[in-house]
Design a protein around this motif. Structure first.
Motif, PDB file in Angstrom:
ATOM      1  N   ALA A  28       0.828  -1.213   0.000  1.00  0.00           N
ATOM      2  CA  ALA A  28       0.000   0.000   0.000  1.00  0.00           C
ATOM      3  C   ALA A  28       0.861   1.261   0.000  1.00  0.00           C
ATOM      4  N   ASN A  29       0.216   2.409   0.008  1.00  0.00           N
ATOM      5  CA  ASN A  29       0.935   3.661   0.257  1.00  0.00           C
ATOM      6  C   ASN A  29       0.398   4.259   1.569  1.00  0.00           C
ATOM      7  N   GLU A  30       1.033   5.317   2.040  1.00  0.00           N
ATOM      8  CA  GLU A  30       0.719   5.798   3.396  1.00  0.00           C
ATOM      9  C   GLU A  30      -0.727   6.235   3.594  1.00  0.00           C
ATOM     10  N   SER A  31      -1.407   6.565   2.504  1.00  0.00           N
ATOM     11  CA  SER A  31      -2.810   6.999   2.637  1.00  0.00           C
ATOM     12  C   SER A  31      -3.746   5.821   2.919  1.00  0.00           C
ATOM     13  N   GLY A  49     -16.146  -1.956   0.384  1.00  0.00           N
ATOM     14  CA  GLY A  49     -16.038  -2.183   1.829  1.00  0.00           C
ATOM     15  C   GLY A  49     -14.608  -2.017   2.311  1.00  0.00           C
ATOM     16  N   LEU A  50     -13.668  -2.456   1.493  1.00  0.00           N
ATOM     17  CA  LEU A  50     -12.255  -2.357   1.879  1.00  0.00           C
ATOM     18  C   LEU A  50     -11.821  -0.897   1.973  1.00  0.00           C
ATOM     19  N   ARG A  55     -10.247   3.837   5.006  1.00  0.00           N
ATOM     20  CA  ARG A  55     -10.443   5.271   5.274  1.00  0.00           C
ATOM     21  C   ARG A  55     -10.572   5.506   6.783  1.00  0.00           C
ATOM     22  N   ALA A  56     -11.273   4.606   7.445  1.00  0.00           N
ATOM     23  CA  ALA A  56     -11.468   4.744   8.899  1.00  0.00           C
ATOM     24  C   ALA A  56     -10.155   4.569   9.658  1.00  0.00           C
ATOM     25  N   ALA A  65       2.293  -1.772   9.401  1.00  0.00           N
ATOM     26  CA  ALA A  65       1.249  -2.575   8.760  1.00  0.00           C
ATOM     27  C   ALA A  65      -0.063  -2.447   9.523  1.00  0.00           C
ATOM     28  N   ARG A  66      -1.158  -2.613   8.793  1.00  0.00           N
ATOM     29  CA  ARG A  66      -2.507  -2.580   9.387  1.00  0.00           C
ATOM     30  C   ARG A  66      -3.323  -3.723   8.764  1.00  0.00           C
ATOM     31  N   ILE A  67      -4.244  -4.287   9.531  1.00  0.00           N
ATOM     32  CA  ILE A  67      -5.026  -5.416   9.010  1.00  0.00           C
ATOM     33  C   ILE A  67      -6.499  -5.033   8.868  1.00  0.00           C
TER      34      ILE A  67
END
Ligand code: ADP
Length: 175
Positions: A28-31, A49-50, A55-56, A65-67
């Motif tokens: 991904a990128n930082e946004s 949905g993703l 966005r949230a 990383a985020r899941i």
């Protein structure tokens, strides 16, 4: 490295959006709001949905990383990690790329995920040299698997046959 550890890694050539695994990793990128390459492909396949869940979250720094859930993907989750843009090779790029793999594996472990698939992070638009990125990816994943039971299996999903050949050669060398 022991054969038992190496045998927990698989190399496939193909489209990561089609894989039926517990989690696919997104370069991904930082946004976290989507982009080109594998990021765009994952968002298109997963559906709106993703994007709403991303966005949230509100963004992610490079090397972290985020899941999220996987929505319309076969994969149950997406682990979004932000690889470094390759500048001169002397601006912490190797350290940040290593961190992407470690932080993604840490999230997978935290959720008790059994099988995770990675693309070749940072080696597209972000310009990281492919062989060096492969060396970092394989070394980091092997070290993680050697020290942890979870995830049980890791797939390197290469979009091109050239990338798959680089990974296969590197893995044979580690046996
Ligand atoms: P980055 O911005 O991190 O460089 P890119 O998406 O431009 O990310 O490229 C990262 C890697 O993902 C490249 O090796 C590219 O060929 C690969 N790639 C692009 N689309 C897909 C896909 N659908 N499945 C797997 N890998 C992909």
């Amino acid at each position: 490295m022991t054969d038992a550890t190496v045998s927990r890694i698989k190399v496939v050539r193909g489209d990561i959006t089609q894989l039926d695994v517990d989690a696919i990793v997104n370069a991904a990128n930082e946004s976290l709001l989507g982009g080109g390459g594998v990021d765009g492909a994952i968002h298109r396949a997963a559906g709106p949905g993703l994007l709403a869940e991303c966005r949230a979250i509100g963004g992610c720094p490079t090397g972290e990383a985020r899941i999220t859930n996987g929505y319309r993907l076969k994969a149950r989750h997406v682990i979004h990690t932000v690889g470094p843009v390759y500048n001169d090779g002397d601006s912490d790029e190797p350290k940040l790329l290593k961190s992407c793999y470690e932080q993604s594996l840490k999230l997978a472990q935290h959720r008790s995920l059994k099988e995770v698939a990675f693309p070749c992070i940072s080696t597209g638009v972000f310009g990281f040299p492919k062989e060096e990125a492969c060396e970092i990816a394989v070394t980091t994943v092997l070290n993680w698997l050697h020290a942890h039971d979870c995830p049980a299996h890791v797939t390197f999903c290469c979009f091109s046959e050239d990338d798959a050949a680089i990974y296969r050669t590197r893995l044979i060398a580690s046996k």
